[in-house]
Design a protein around this motif. Structure first.
Motif, short mmCIF file in Angstrom:
data_model
loop_
_atom_site.label_atom_id
_atom_site.label_comp_id
_atom_site.label_asym_id
_atom_site.label_seq_id
_atom_site.Cartn_x
_atom_site.Cartn_y
_atom_site.Cartn_z
N PRO A 202 0.82 -1.23 0.00
CA PRO A 202 0.00 0.00 0.00
C PRO A 202 0.84 1.27 0.00
CG PRO A 202 -0.57 -1.47 1.84
CD PRO A 202 0.74 -1.93 1.29
N MET A 205 0.08 4.80 -1.71
CA MET A 205 -1.36 5.02 -1.83
C MET A 205 -1.74 6.31 -1.11
SD MET A 205 -4.40 2.43 -0.56
CE MET A 205 -3.68 1.06 -1.49
N GLN A 208 -1.12 7.02 2.66
CA GLN A 208 -0.09 6.11 3.16
C GLN A 208 1.29 6.73 2.97
OE1 GLN A 208 -0.44 3.07 4.60
NE2 GLN A 208 -2.67 3.12 4.51
N VAL A 228 -0.94 0.11 -6.97
CA VAL A 228 -1.73 1.18 -6.36
C VAL A 228 -2.59 1.85 -7.43
CG1 VAL A 228 -1.57 3.46 -5.28
CG2 VAL A 228 -0.15 1.58 -4.45
#
Length: 284
Positions: A202, A205, A208, A228
């Motif tokens: 992740p 993203m 994130q 992603v």
């Protein structure tokens, strides 16, 4: 007579692009059917399945985090690929059975197929991440004779994944920091070598932390592949292009895995001749 329908479930679910993709194909085909998103918590998963299997119009559901493994005991059987990966992203009503599939592996491979149809002296993939998506990617690439390097915060978990999913061949597990700093390694630059650098985590993203990857770790001619989808243009992909590498974004995998699920839900192949238009809609 009511119309058939399928759904995508997860927690959270508002970010899912699956309703747009499946709705686009239903519209193009003129099918009297529907596809929508349903917020299902971990505590509500069993009740959701019990309620839907009693509805004759429900064709099944796509499954996102955090249910890809939790749903398995609620299914009547697993497709062999889903069983090997150990995760389900598509549950399909087949007669009286609810069958679990994993279409992530096919979706991941689809944009790579033109390259995989060629002969290579050597194939290597550097994979960042050790979660559910990485399981599907490791399984898929092992079948295509790749040497795999999996980078994770916990290298022991990466090693366990390789031992479980790709027991044949010489593969490597490294800490994720391995790729963060520069290297002066002398890569094999023969044209018949095929190298992938894959963000299966992740990281990058929206919301994130970013992925720290130094592009000196990518051999000449590598393809950078980021799963992603939000944002579509990640710093990982931008860095790859700045280094002169080809890139594949997460929407390619998303559409590929959705196509397999759509056919299982509605019994028709999606109209892939409109992929360019679909991509535009997904990026709006």
């Amino acid at each position: 007579m009511s119309a058939p329908y399928a759904q995508v479930i997860g927690d959270p679910i508002a970010q899912s692009k699956s309703p747009l993709i499946h709705g686009f194909w239903l519209e193009k085909l003129g099918l009297d059917a529907a596809y929508d998103a349903v917020h299902v918590t971990s505590g509500g998963l069993a009740a959701y399945i019990a309620d839907r299997v009693g509805n004759a119009d429900w064709r099944g559901c796509n499954v996102t985090m955090p249910h890809k493994q939790a749903i398995i005991p609620m299914l009547d059987r697993l497709d062999p690929i889903a069983a090997r990966i150990g995760a389900v992203n598509t549950a399909v009503r087949e007669g009286r059975e609810l069958v679990g599939y994993n279409t992530d592996a096919d979706g991941f491979i689809e944009p790579l197929q033109p390259f995989l149809d060629q002969d290579h002296l050597f194939r290597m993939a550097r994979i960042i991440g050790s979660g559910g998506a990485a399981r599907a990617i490791i399984t898929a690439l092992a079948q295509h004779r790749f040497t795999l390097v999996v980078a994770a915060r916990n290298p022991d978990k990466a090693r366990a994944l390789l031992d479980e999913l790709a027991p044949d061949g010489e593969h490597y597990a490294v800490p994720i920091e391995h790729f963060a700093g520069p290297t002066d390694f002398a890569f094999d630059d023969r044209e018949q070598c095929f190298d992938l650098v894959i963000n299966a985590s992740p990281l990058g993203m929206r919301g994130q932390p970013s992925l720290a990857f130094d592009w000196t770790h990518a051999p000449p001619g590598s393809i950078a592949y980021d799963i992603v989808t939000d944002p579509v243009e990640t710093a990982f992909l931008a860095g790859a292009r700045a280094s002169g590498l080809r890139t594949i974004g997460g929407l390619a995998m998303l559409i590929g895995q959705a196509a397999t699920a759509f056919e299982r839900f509605f019994g028709m192949s999606p109209p892939r001749e409109f992929d360019a238009e679909l991509l535009e809609r997904l990026q709006e």
